[in-house]
Design an enzyme around this catalytic site. Structure first.
Site, PDB file in Angstrom:
ATOM      1  N   CYS A  21       0.764  -1.146  -0.061  1.00 30.84           N
ATOM      2  CA  CYS A  21      -0.002   0.103  -0.060  1.00 30.84           C
ATOM      3  C   CYS A  21       0.933   1.088  -0.006  1.00 30.84           C
ATOM      4  O   CYS A  21       2.071   1.098   0.512  1.00 30.84           O
ATOM      5  CB  CYS A  21      -1.047  -0.012   1.128  1.00 30.84           C
ATOM      6  SG  CYS A  21      -1.857   1.605   1.318  1.00 30.84           S
ATOM      7  N   ASP A  23       0.478   3.711   1.590  1.00 28.07           N
ATOM      8  CA  ASP A  23       0.399   4.169   3.203  1.00 28.07           C
ATOM      9  C   ASP A  23       1.875   4.539   3.496  1.00 28.07           C
ATOM     10  O   ASP A  23       2.556   3.806   3.497  1.00 28.07           O
ATOM     11  CB  ASP A  23      -0.261   3.555   3.899  1.00 28.07           C
ATOM     12  CG  ASP A  23      -0.689   4.068   5.303  1.00 28.07           C
ATOM     13  OD1 ASP A  23       0.151   4.506   5.827  1.00 28.07           O
ATOM     14  OD2 ASP A  23      -1.918   3.906   5.603  1.00 28.07           O
ATOM     15  N   ARG A  48       2.974   4.713   6.342  1.00 28.40           N
ATOM     16  CA  ARG A  48       3.328   4.081   7.761  1.00 28.40           C
ATOM     17  C   ARG A  48       3.789   2.515   7.412  1.00 28.40           C
ATOM     18  O   ARG A  48       4.192   2.040   8.225  1.00 28.40           O
ATOM     19  CB  ARG A  48       2.253   3.948   8.477  1.00 28.40           C
ATOM     20  CG  ARG A  48       1.557   5.575   8.994  1.00 28.40           C
ATOM     21  CD  ARG A  48       0.502   5.369   9.576  1.00 28.40           C
ATOM     22  NE  ARG A  48      -0.408   5.140   8.878  1.00 28.40           N
ATOM     23  CZ  ARG A  48      -1.978   5.069   8.934  1.00 28.40           C
ATOM     24  NH1 ARG A  48      -2.476   5.208  10.224  1.00 28.40           N
ATOM     25  NH2 ARG A  48      -2.794   4.639   8.154  1.00 28.40           N
ATOM     26  N   HIS A 104      -2.417  -3.947   5.159  1.00 25.83           N
ATOM     27  CA  HIS A 104      -2.198  -3.665   6.484  1.00 25.83           C
ATOM     28  C   HIS A 104      -3.416  -3.324   7.117  1.00 25.83           C
ATOM     29  O   HIS A 104      -4.293  -2.768   6.399  1.00 25.83           O
ATOM     30  CB  HIS A 104      -1.124  -2.230   6.584  1.00 25.83           C
ATOM     31  CG  HIS A 104      -1.728  -0.989   5.923  1.00 25.83           C
ATOM     32  ND1 HIS A 104      -2.193  -0.019   6.841  1.00 25.83           N
ATOM     33  CD2 HIS A 104      -1.909  -0.741   4.635  1.00 25.83           C
ATOM     34  CE1 HIS A 104      -2.680   0.876   6.053  1.00 25.83           C
ATOM     35  NE2 HIS A 104      -2.234   0.616   4.549  1.00 25.83           N
ATOM     36  N   CYS A 113      -6.248  -0.175   6.994  1.00 32.80           N
ATOM     37  CA  CYS A 113      -6.065   0.630   5.536  1.00 32.80           C
ATOM     38  C   CYS A 113      -7.170   1.739   5.244  1.00 32.80           C
ATOM     39  O   CYS A 113      -8.366   1.307   4.865  1.00 32.80           O
ATOM     40  CB  CYS A 113      -5.831  -0.588   4.428  1.00 32.80           C
ATOM     41  SG  CYS A 113      -5.444   0.213   3.093  1.00 32.80           S
TER      42      CYS A 113
HETATM   43 CO    CO Z   1      -3.526   1.325   2.896  1.00 34.14          CO
END
Ligand code: CO
Length: 211
Positions: free
Chosen positions: A42, A44, A46, A98, A101
């Protein structure tokens, strides 16, 4: 100093540190990359592939998009997969989702995210549709989201196995292995949810005979 200038400054410090630790670091990496892994994760911020797996530059080939999707018409993803499998000869392809999400949460809502995002999220809504009986029975919203995160990873690994790129490699190279993982934002731990190896079952509808 502006935030982006700080990035450039940090970069200089990092490069200096690398050379201090290993004088040949850049010389070695600039001539060759031989990663064993393709990571489909992803976007993302993090979930940085290298940090959470303790890998170094040169070890993981990375593709990231919203909610780590393997969409069979996505030229970007397919080009990365083709290059990783047929040229870099990676041994493992990892789809890593994750928990928590945002892309998965967005797909579960009825909100109109406008044309382009709606189009992308539609792929996740289609995964929900497949598993709606199970998902609708989960009352807790966070648990429901996290279950869809897991099921989405399973679907995306399945999509990989449905490509001619993977099926041909399984026949000629006996690899790569496909893995579905889910990373926990709350504890930093990766949970494996699925593994597919050469010879794993592929729905005959998606199996190519004349590879
Ligand atoms: Co995500």
């Amino acid at each position: 100093m502006t935030p982006y200038e700080k990035l450039l400054l940090e970069n200089k410090a990092w490069a200096k540190e690398q050379v201090e630790e290993d004088p040949d670091f850049f010389k070695r990496l600039s001539s060759l990359q031989t990663p064993e892994f393709l990571w489909i994760g992803c976007s993302d911020s993090r979930v940085p592939a290298d940090k959470i797996t303790g890998t170094q530059p040169g070890e993981i080939f990375v593709h990231r998009n919203i909610a780590n999707m393997v969409v069979h018409t996505d030229v970007n993803l397919l080009s990365v997969l083709d290059f990783a499998v047929n040229h870099l000869k990676v041994k493992h392809v990892i789809v890593c989702g994750h928990y928590g999400c945002g892309g998965i949460k967005a797909a579960m809502s009825s909100r109109d995210y406008k044309p382009v995002l709606n189009m992308w999220l539609r792929n996740i809504k289609d995964v929900y549709h497949i598993y709606q009986a199970e998902l609708n029975s989960i009352k807790d919203e966070e648990q429901k989201t996290d279950r869809l995160v897991e099921l989405n990873v399973v679907e995306q690994v399945t999509h990989l196995a449905q490509t001619s790129i993977i099926q041909r490699a399984w026949q000629t190279e006996n690899g790569p292995h496909l893995h579905g993982w889910v990373y926990g934002l709350k504890d930093g731990i990766i949970k494996p949810v699925l593994e597919m190896t050469p010879g794993s079952y592929i729905d005959p509808l998606y199996a190519y005979e004349d590879l």
